[in-house]
Design a protein around this motif. Structure first.
Motif, mmCIF file in Angstrom:
data_model
loop_
_atom_site.group_PDB
_atom_site.id
_atom_site.type_symbol
_atom_site.label_atom_id
_atom_site.label_comp_id
_atom_site.label_asym_id
_atom_site.label_seq_id
_atom_site.Cartn_x
_atom_site.Cartn_y
_atom_site.Cartn_z
ATOM 1 N N LEU A 228 0.496 -1.272 0.033
ATOM 2 C CA LEU A 228 -0.096 0.010 -0.070
ATOM 3 C C LEU A 228 0.691 1.360 0.312
ATOM 4 C CD1 LEU A 228 -2.764 -0.749 2.537
ATOM 5 C CD2 LEU A 228 -3.201 -0.036 0.215
ATOM 6 N N ILE B 64 2.352 5.083 1.367
ATOM 7 C CA ILE B 64 2.024 5.461 2.627
ATOM 8 C C ILE B 64 1.783 6.952 1.833
ATOM 9 C CG2 ILE B 64 3.521 6.019 4.328
ATOM 10 C CD1 ILE B 64 4.499 3.255 4.219
ATOM 11 N N LEU B 65 1.500 7.791 2.413
ATOM 12 C CA LEU B 65 0.434 9.120 2.196
ATOM 13 C C LEU B 65 2.013 9.462 3.335
ATOM 14 C CD1 LEU B 65 -1.943 7.950 1.073
ATOM 15 C CD2 LEU B 65 -2.649 10.246 2.204
ATOM 16 N N ILE B 66 2.312 11.090 2.872
ATOM 17 C CA ILE B 66 2.768 12.083 3.178
ATOM 18 C C ILE B 66 2.396 13.757 2.960
ATOM 19 C CG2 ILE B 66 5.582 13.854 3.703
ATOM 20 C CD1 ILE B 66 6.381 10.971 2.298
ATOM 21 N N GLN B 67 2.225 14.649 4.435
ATOM 22 C CA GLN B 67 1.280 15.296 4.032
ATOM 23 C C GLN B 67 2.300 16.597 5.081
ATOM 24 O OE1 GLN B 67 -2.927 15.210 5.899
ATOM 25 N NE2 GLN B 67 -3.484 14.281 3.650
ATOM 26 N N LYS C 230 1.244 17.555 -0.484
ATOM 27 C CA LYS C 230 0.649 16.218 0.278
ATOM 28 C C LYS C 230 1.609 15.195 -1.272
ATOM 29 C CE LYS C 230 -3.689 16.726 0.471
ATOM 30 N NZ LYS C 230 -4.945 16.111 -0.219
ATOM 31 N N TYR D 93 3.834 7.549 -1.381
ATOM 32 C CA TYR D 93 5.271 6.517 -2.044
ATOM 33 C C TYR D 93 5.124 5.666 -1.865
ATOM 34 C CZ TYR D 93 6.740 6.398 2.930
ATOM 35 O OH TYR D 93 7.720 6.130 4.045
ATOM 36 N N LYS E 155 -6.433 9.738 -5.845
ATOM 37 C CA LYS E 155 -7.190 9.679 -4.406
ATOM 38 C C LYS E 155 -6.214 10.008 -3.174
ATOM 39 C CE LYS E 155 -8.583 6.029 -0.789
ATOM 40 N NZ LYS E 155 -8.952 4.496 -1.191
ATOM 41 N N THR F 141 -16.446 9.086 -1.230
ATOM 42 C CA THR F 141 -15.006 8.819 -1.595
ATOM 43 C C THR F 141 -14.945 10.013 -2.202
ATOM 44 O OG1 THR F 141 -14.945 6.722 -1.100
ATOM 45 C CG2 THR F 141 -12.716 8.306 -1.692
ATOM 46 N N SER G 159 -13.748 13.969 -3.430
ATOM 47 C CA SER G 159 -12.784 15.041 -2.890
ATOM 48 C C SER G 159 -12.538 15.754 -3.254
ATOM 49 C CB SER G 159 -11.048 14.549 -2.981
ATOM 50 O OG SER G 159 -10.599 13.574 -4.702
ATOM 51 N N VAL H 107 -14.034 13.743 1.334
ATOM 52 C CA VAL H 107 -12.460 13.129 1.376
ATOM 53 C C VAL H 107 -11.928 14.169 2.012
ATOM 54 C CG1 VAL H 107 -10.424 12.161 0.932
ATOM 55 C CG2 VAL H 107 -12.947 10.667 -0.142
ATOM 56 N N ALA I 86 -5.507 16.259 5.857
ATOM 57 C CA ALA I 86 -4.873 16.449 7.938
ATOM 58 C C ALA I 86 -5.459 17.742 7.568
ATOM 59 C CB ALA I 86 -3.282 15.491 7.758
ATOM 60 N N MET J 234 -5.430 3.835 7.678
ATOM 61 C CA MET J 234 -4.134 3.431 6.360
ATOM 62 C C MET J 234 -2.221 4.176 7.413
ATOM 63 S SD MET J 234 -5.768 2.333 5.084
ATOM 64 C CE MET J 234 -4.774 1.523 3.578
ATOM 65 N N PRO J 235 -1.399 3.887 6.437
ATOM 66 C CA PRO J 235 -0.430 4.529 7.515
ATOM 67 C C PRO J 235 -0.093 6.290 6.581
ATOM 68 C CG PRO J 235 0.659 2.658 5.518
ATOM 69 C CD PRO J 235 -1.049 2.313 6.125
ATOM 70 N N VAL J 236 0.514 6.801 7.232
ATOM 71 C CA VAL J 236 0.352 7.867 6.461
ATOM 72 C C VAL J 236 1.489 9.087 7.969
ATOM 73 C CG1 VAL J 236 -1.689 9.041 8.234
ATOM 74 C CG2 VAL J 236 -0.691 10.418 6.268
ATOM 75 N N VAL J 237 1.715 9.797 6.791
ATOM 76 C CA VAL J 237 3.703 10.791 7.750
ATOM 77 C C VAL J 237 2.727 11.722 7.404
ATOM 78 C CG1 VAL J 237 5.799 11.442 7.679
ATOM 79 C CG2 VAL J 237 4.792 8.814 6.398
ATOM 80 N N VAL J 238 2.566 13.025 9.248
ATOM 81 C CA VAL J 238 2.114 14.409 9.088
ATOM 82 C C VAL J 238 3.025 14.538 9.840
ATOM 83 C CG1 VAL J 238 0.494 15.114 9.670
ATOM 84 C CG2 VAL J 238 -0.692 12.919 8.947
ATOM 85 N N ASP J 239 3.639 16.162 8.537
ATOM 86 C CA ASP J 239 4.404 16.338 9.888
ATOM 87 C C ASP J 239 5.600 15.828 10.085
ATOM 88 O OD1 ASP J 239 2.429 18.544 8.178
ATOM 89 O OD2 ASP J 239 1.991 19.188 10.739
#
Ligand SMILES: [Zn+2]
Lengths: 195, 785
Positions: free
Chosen positions: A2, A4-7, A52, A55, A170, B141, B143, B168, B171, B230-235
């Motif tokens: 899957l 992975i999101l970066i914000q 956004k 990766y 998405k 869903t 956006s 949707v 963050a 879901m895996p997410v990297v915020v800041d």
């Protein structure tokens, strides 16, 4: 596998180098008037972006001029050279979002010079965001320089499979036109080899 | 029991993800999951059964991507999918939802899918699902608010089923187009959706932050269907997947906040839903409170009518504006867009759009104006027309919840306008006039307003979506008129409980120094509690009054807005400004000094021949700049600065030239080729060519070869300039050249753009490769020697 999101919620923590902006503008020597306009554009660009990225980290196989990413095989001498010693790579897409596109157009309609400057400031910012992502990847890995479709003989066609595997619509809000242009325009896809 | 009846007193539990379950059953990445409805119906039914037995009330049929862009047999697949879900039902209060997801293509103007085409695509799916016996429609869903609107309209026009809609958020709590929760709720409630909420993209823990905002804005049940984290990297901080227990715990909090429809999205499993059901069992469904906000929105922001008076810019209305009239006749939308942006920059909150002129097609023009303005400006619009057909078309394409100007007390008007407000949503301005004209007392106007509010109620339009305009007649024809208007504002506000709006400028008609009269009247109206005003945002005096009023009434925290306004609009001392006019016009152009150029041009044009000014001053100055640019002594920014300055001087002089403008050097058609959607480079070439006196027909971006040929024939241009930015669009350039050479062999073609080279240009048979704007000028001058 899957994506992975970066914000990044505050774009002000990224640096926008005035020197880079001037380079994109094609200017060798600046003056006070121009400096002032660039500073204003840098100040106003932040409220128009939504940073956004998405990766994945994939195993890769480099054989001769071909790189196998699993989801796609790429025939490209320059990319194969870049990834020669790598067994893995990050594949990412990053974007400033659609409102930035609108803001560029708006600035341009108001005043061509400010529009052109705003455009170049935005380009500088997306590159800076890519650097930020690279740094994030580099925290625990040794990396090769990032490489994007369209560089050398790495065909832009591959943007299609990259955006698809990253679920870019998405996750990041990017679509591709039939002529392979990304919307929003300030978007970057790239591959970063892991040593 | 219908799903809406059940929802009245209970939580409604939705199922979880379909994709994750299909993966467990062996679907391959990239395989079309909708086709499994036909190939493996028993697998699909089993998945639904799993969710029902975990406690879900709603099975979301496997139709997320069942649209004609992705599959060919929409009706067959949708029917099978609904049946597969129905086959899983075992007891009462289990429902089947037709699932509608995004098309995957961005709508114009962001992308290239037409709004009406999107409606057609969604309609097919809706018709099939309705026929197959779904209990409700869930649009999810989404956006892009515009795509969401297309889907809701498709559902409303083809079915009577309850409509649930979720969008949707990222963050930061915004949609793809930057819309906040408030504007999404305004849009969806306006469209009459039965339940509103969010799904996917974020886990329950993160979505939780935005749930109170949705509940505070919404008068209908709120839906929350998060993913499993879901895996997410915020800041720089990483969030991981949630276990079913963690998910259910967060969902319990969300239920306590007041959300009524709860379920899961990507990554959630029957285990998640089971835990969720367990947690919910102990909670009591909170009643849904009706909210009383008057809100309009665009795709990107909302505007709420509350303490601070809303400023509606009046500049896009041809009455008494000859320049706008001319722009409308010439379909010059650039002019209109500039008016839009200008008013936005001057602090307008909403833009009035009126394009009514007897000699133009109002429907087409209003629709185009709305689309063009929304392409650039994020402000909500007030659609201002007395033509119901034009209004409906404009409401349809409008991206957001519009302000509608207007309905009045006449039976005919109410019957034509109110159904449109009901169908498309919007806040409608009600004018206090009827078959007998405008009453000359406040009580008379109040009575009409009351009648409109009552009639609207019959159409299901709430009071909060009506703003009364008590009308303002000119003081020069009736000395008491303004007083009656002010009384009406107070009477209507206090006794009818609706918001009020007023066009100010009419009051001073026929008087000298109208701005003074307008401004004082404005100040009185503010004092009476006027909620919105249609005014000229460029009026400095009115702006000053507005900011000062807000500060004095305690509406401006720390006087910050007033201070900002004052520092952006410093008092100019007329004694010191007149000293710096020692500069000449050519000097101003070379240095790029706009104000000075304007002044010089004005002074010169008093007694100098306009053509002489152009040929002997402006063009030589531009040449001087052009040469420096070509020698690399200055760069693009300075060139543009001079070009923009020259444009200002031109505009001053062109007014003197008027009709018999003989300054034209020749016609040139410019276009960015088909498939290419960036045209800033071409726009730079355009302004420079115009500076040199060429008449430029600008066809914009993404232009087909046929349109280029057509324009060449129409204009008689001897020269065409084409731009392409991508290697992938150079073939379209080649095709355009080919067609031009076939249809109009005498036409010369110059090409430019990032990817082109001299060699490339030769290969595709262009006559000239112009490496920059100046080179295109030189070539054009050669052609039109
Ligand atoms: Zn999802």
């Amino acid at each position: 596998m899957l994506p992975i999101l970066i914000q990044l919620s505050d774009s002000r923590q990224l640096t926008i180098s005035k020197k880079e902006v001037l380079r994109y503008l094609g200017v060798k020597e600046s003056n006070d008037q121009l400096d002032d306009l660039i500073e204003k554009a840098i100040d106003s660009v932040h409220s128009t972006v939504s940073l956004k990225a998405s990766y994945i980290r994939v195993p890769i196989l480099v054989e001769g001029e071909e790189v196998d990413f699993g989801f796609d095989k790429v025939k490209s001498q320059s990319l194969a050279k870049n990834l020669k010693e790598c067994k893995e790579a990050f594949v990412f897409v990053a974007s400033l979002g659609v409102l930035n596109d609108k803001a560029i157009e708006k600035n341009f309609k108001l005043d061509r010079l400010n529009g052109a400057i705003f455009d170049c400031v935005s380009t500088t910012l997306i590159e800076s965001f890519c650097d930020y992502i690279n740094e994030y990847f580099g925290e625990k890995n040794v990396l090769r320089p990032r490489f994007s479709p369209g560089y050398g003989d790495f065909s832009i066609e591959h943007q299609r499979s990259i955006l698809s595997v990253l679920d870019a619509y998405k996750n990041v809000g990017i679509t591709l036109t039939d002529s392979l242009m990304m919307i929003p325009s300030k978007s970057v896809t790239a591959v970063v080899g892991i040593l | 029991m219908s799903v809406l009846t059940y929802l009245k007193n209970n939580f409604l539990i939705f199922d979880g993800g379909m994709g994750t379950e299909l993966q467990k059953k062996g679907i391959l990445p990239g395989e079309c999951s909708e086709l499994w409805n036909k190939e493996h119906p028993e697998v699909i039914t089993d998945i639904h059964k799993g969710y029902f037995s975990a406690g879900a009330n709603v099975a979301t049929a496997n139709t997320f991507g069942a649209n004609s862009l992705k599959i060919s047999n929409v009706e067959e697949i949708v029917t099978l999918a609904i049946n597969n879900a129905k086959n899983a039902i075992t007891k009462e209060n289990q429902f089947v939802a037709l699932d509608i997801g995004p098309t995957g293509k961005l709508l114009k103007p962001l992308g290239n899918l037409e709004f009406e085409d999107a409606i057609k695509i969604f309609s097919q799916t809706v018709i099939a699902g309705d026929k197959a016996g779904a209990d409700l429609i869930i649009i999810e869903t989404m956006s892009d608010p515009y795509e969401l609107k297309a889907a809701v309209l498709a559902a409303k026009e083809n079915s009577k089923l309850p409509i649930f809609a979720t969008f949707v958020l990222d963050a930061t709590g915004k949609t793809l187009t930057g819309a906040d929760v408030e504007s999404m709720v305004a849009l969806l409630e306006g469209l009459g959706v039965d339940a509103i909420g969010v799904n996917c993209s974020l886990g329950a823990e993160q979505l939780k932050l935005f749930v109170p905002k949705i509940i505070n804005a919404s008068s209908v049940p709120v839906i929350v269907n998060p993913n499993a984290g879901m895996p997410v990297v915020v800041d720089g901080k990483t969030f991981y997947k949630q276990s079913p227990k963690e998910f259910a715990l967060a969902m319990g909090d969300i239920a306590e906040m007041g959300a009524r429809v709860l379920g899961g999205c990507c990554g959630t499993t029957p285990e998640h839903i089971k835990e969720l059901t367990n947690v919910i069992k102990t909670k009591k469904a909170k009643p849904i409170e009706k909210k009383n906000f008057t809100v309009v929105s665009s795709y990107s922001r909302s505007c709420c009518f509350n303490a601070k008076t809303v400023l509606i810019g009046e500049r896009i209305n041809p009455t008494g504006k000859p320049k706008l009239k001319e722009a409308l006749r010439n379909q010059d939308f650039d002019y209109i867009i500039k008016e839009a942006i200008g008013q936005e920059e001057h602090g307008a909150n909403i833009l009035d759009v009126n394009v009514g002129l007897p000699e133009i097609d109002e429907e087409l023009t209003l629709v185009r104006a709305v689309k063009e303005i929304q392409e650039i400006s994020t402000l909500p619009l007030q659609l201002d027309t007395s033509n119901p057909i034009a209004l409906e078309s404009a409401l349809r394409v409008y991206n957001g919840k519009a302000l509608i100007n207007s309905v009045n007390g006449k039976k005919e008007s109410m019957e034509a306008i109110l159904p449109l407000v009901e169908k498309y949503g919007g806040v409608v301005v009600a004018l206090t006039l009827d078959e007998n004209g405008i009453p000359d007392t406040a009580i008379g106007r109040f009575e009409i307003a009351k009648r409109i509010v009552e009639k609207a109620f019959e159409y299901g339009i709430d009071k909060k979506d009506i703003i009364v305009d008590p009308l303002c007649l000119t003081v020069s024809s009736d000395k008491n008129a303004p007083k009656v208007t002010l009384e009406s504002i107070e009477l209507i506000k206090n006794n009818l409980g609706v918001k009020t709006s007023l066009g100010i400028s009419n009051v001073s008609f026929g008087l000298p120094q109208r701005e003074v009269v307008n401004s004082v009247f404005f100040s009185h109206a503010l004092q009476c509690g006027l909620d919105a005003v249609i005014m000229n945002p460029y009026s400095e005096l009115m702006q000053k009054i507005y900011y000062a009023h807000n500060t004095l009434m305690g509406l401006d925290e720390n006087c910050q807005e007033y201070i900002n306004f004052a520092s952006n609009n410093p008092v100019v001392d007329s004694k010191t400004t007149n000293n710096s006019t020692n500069i000449t016009l050519d000097g101003a152009i070379v240095k790029g000094l706009k104000n000075e150029a304007q002044k010089c041009a004005e002074t010169l044009s008093v007694d100098m021949n306009p053509l002489e000014i152009i040929n002997n001053i402006i063009i030589p100055a531009l040449n001087q700049v052009g040469e420096k640019y070509e020698k690399g002594q200055i760069f693009l920014p300075q060139l543009l600065m001079s070009a923009d300055t020259a444009t200002i001087a031109f505009n001053v002089i062109k007014e003197k030239l008027g009709e018999n403008d003989s300054s034209q050097k020749g016609e040139i058609v410019l276009a960015t080729v088909k498939g290419d959607i960036h045209d800033i480079g071409k726009n730079i070439v355009k302004v420079i060519l115009e500076n040199y006196g060429f008449k430029v027909y600008d066809l914009g971006k993404d232009v087909s070869p046929e349109s280029v040929v057509e324009c060449v024939k129409m204009s008689g241009a001897k020269l065409v300039g084409l731009s392409a930015l991508m290697t992938t669009t150079v073939p379209a350039m080649e095709e355009t050249i080919k067609l031009l050479k076939k249809e109009n062999p005498a036409t010369k073609v110059m090409v430019g753009g990032a990817v082109l080279t001299e060699e490339y240009a030769k290969m595709i048979k262009a006559d000239k490769y112009a490496k920059d704007a100046m080179e295109s000028v030189r070539y054009a001058q050669e052609i039109y020697k």
